[in-house]
Design an enzyme around this catalytic site. Structure first.
Site, mmCIF file in Angstrom:
data_model
loop_
_atom_site.group_PDB
_atom_site.id
_atom_site.type_symbol
_atom_site.label_atom_id
_atom_site.label_comp_id
_atom_site.label_asym_id
_atom_site.label_seq_id
_atom_site.Cartn_x
_atom_site.Cartn_y
_atom_site.Cartn_z
ATOM 1 N N MET A 133 0.847 -1.187 0.000
ATOM 2 C CA MET A 133 0.000 0.000 0.000
ATOM 3 C C MET A 133 0.882 1.236 0.000
ATOM 4 S SD MET A 133 -2.963 -1.097 2.748
ATOM 5 C CE MET A 133 -1.832 -1.957 3.855
ATOM 6 N N GLN B 97 7.560 -5.376 -3.950
ATOM 7 C CA GLN B 97 6.675 -5.171 -5.090
ATOM 8 C C GLN B 97 7.270 -4.118 -6.011
ATOM 9 O OE1 GLN B 97 2.838 -2.996 -5.434
ATOM 10 N NE2 GLN B 97 1.961 -5.001 -5.898
ATOM 11 N N CYS C 278 -2.479 -1.451 -9.868
ATOM 12 C CA CYS C 278 -2.663 -0.034 -9.513
ATOM 13 C C CYS C 278 -3.288 0.730 -10.671
ATOM 14 C CB CYS C 278 -1.329 0.595 -9.129
ATOM 15 S SG CYS C 278 -1.475 2.342 -8.682
ATOM 16 N N HIS D 213 -7.022 -9.124 -6.690
ATOM 17 C CA HIS D 213 -7.930 -8.156 -6.076
ATOM 18 C C HIS D 213 -9.298 -8.358 -6.721
ATOM 19 C CE1 HIS D 213 -8.558 -3.704 -4.695
ATOM 20 N NE2 HIS D 213 -9.605 -4.462 -4.434
ATOM 21 N N ASN E 131 -7.749 -11.237 -2.489
ATOM 22 C CA ASN E 131 -7.503 -9.905 -1.931
ATOM 23 C C ASN E 131 -8.747 -9.041 -2.130
ATOM 24 O OD1 ASN E 131 -5.945 -6.971 -3.157
ATOM 25 N ND2 ASN E 131 -6.082 -7.490 -1.002
ATOM 26 N N GLY E 132 -9.068 -8.249 -1.100
ATOM 27 C CA GLY E 132 -10.183 -7.320 -1.222
ATOM 28 C C GLY E 132 -11.295 -7.623 -0.237
ATOM 29 N N GLY E 133 -11.549 -6.688 0.673
ATOM 30 C CA GLY E 133 -12.694 -6.821 1.567
ATOM 31 C C GLY E 133 -12.526 -7.796 2.712
ATOM 32 N N ARG F 191 -6.215 -2.438 3.657
ATOM 33 C CA ARG F 191 -6.536 -1.307 4.530
ATOM 34 C C ARG F 191 -6.956 -1.734 5.932
ATOM 35 N NH1 ARG F 191 -4.311 3.126 1.954
ATOM 36 N NH2 ARG F 191 -3.989 2.216 -0.116
#
Length: 318
Positions: free
Chosen positions: A4, A57, A87, A158, A198-200, A221
């Protein structure tokens, strides 16, 4: 913990190591072109050995530069190198890397092949389920097949598409709906590939649920905004002995790292800015955060600020 920008720097990674010894940590995205400029390498690549396992990364679309990045990652001691194909920012698109590369699977495959040939590290790819109108399961599967054939060993997917026009990066993390089912379906279609969701994912229990259908769980996050929420990860995910981890333990554990950073000429706020997320939902949390922020941002702030912050938390039983 996902890469991130402005979040997963070396200071936050050391913070997370106080909470989990086992989770794989990612750097912020480093542009391969920047690594080519040798005078910036130490600042971009250096990390504390306690951060292992750690993945670098990188972003880029030039196979030669990415091969060089892979060699540097291996020489620096990273455990993995990951190519950013997720991204959606305008700046990244202008450099022809990130999510826009999903439209160019041939190029991504050449990049991965060059990275694999240059180093012995695992080469992994983080990408979206689709971009703009290039968003269906056939295209997603074809992308993964081609990149896997080039040597990618794991795919962190993602579970949102990205709109390259009309949405900024923050909106692209929230507005396109999560579609975990599409990542799960990809894993079912390609059971021999290593597919990470990935995600949520908001809690260790969410990660456990993800591991019922996929090979890995990547958290972004929620790890940055709620670090102590993940204090049970090593026990729940990796079957380690349970540990009680207090906010005061995290602050105290950061003191040797802070001391080294200050000796290198760094500022205390460089790492304390991540600590404001550490204490939440308890009486006095807002005051503690405000006090830490005020004191850590003063010119010449030293270790006494951290020591006092830790003492305040211990006195509060936190």
């Amino acid at each position: 913990v996902a890469p991130m920008l402005d979040c997963t720097d070396r200071h936050f990674r050391v913070l997370m190591r106080q909470i989990s010894h086992r989770a794989l940590l990612y750097t912020e995205m480093v542009v391969a072109q920047a690594l080519h400029r040798s005078q910036r390498r130490e600042r971009l690549l250096d990390f504390d050995p306690l951060e292992h396992p750690i993945a670098l990364q990188v972003g880029g679309d030039d196979p030669a530069l990415l091969a060089e990045a892979a060699r540097l990652a291996e020489a620096w001691g990273y455990d993995e190198i990951n190519l950013n194909v997720g991204c959606p920012s305008q700046k990244v698109q202008a450099g022809n890397f990130g999510a826009c590369l999903m439209a160019e699977p041939d190029l991504v495959a050449r990049c991965v092949e060059a990275m694999r040939a240059a180093a012995h590290l695992p080469v992994t790819v983080k990408h979206r389920i689709g971009i703009d109108d290039l968003d269906n399961d056939a295209l997603l599967t074809a992308f993964v097949d081609q990149v896997a054939a080039a040597g990618a060993s794991r795919f962190a997917v993602h579970a949102r598409k990205a709109w390259l026009e009309g949405l900024d990066p923050k909106q692209n993390r929230t507005i396109p709906p999560l579609q975990h089912d599409r990542v799960i379906a990809l894993k079912r279609r390609r059971p021999d590939l290593t597919i990470e969701l990935n995600g949520g994912l908001e809690s260790p229990d969410d990660c456990l649920a993800a591991l019922e259908t996929c090979d890995g769980a990547m958290v972004g996050r929620a790890a940055y905004s709620h670090p102590l929420r993940w204090s049970s990860v090593d026990a729940v995910i990796f079957d380690d002995c349970p540990r009680t981890i207090l906010a005061s333990d995290v602050v105290t554990g950061l003191i040797p790292h802070a001391e080294a950073h200050l000796q290198r000429g760094g500022r205390l706020w460089d790492l304390c800015r991540h600590l404001v997320q550490l204490v939440e939902g308890v009486r006095g949390a807002r005051h503690w955060r405000r006090d830490l922020g005020n004191r850590a941002q003063r010119p010449g702030a030293d270790l006494r600020v951290l020591e006092e912050a830790g003492r305040q938390l211990r006195d509060a039983g936190l």
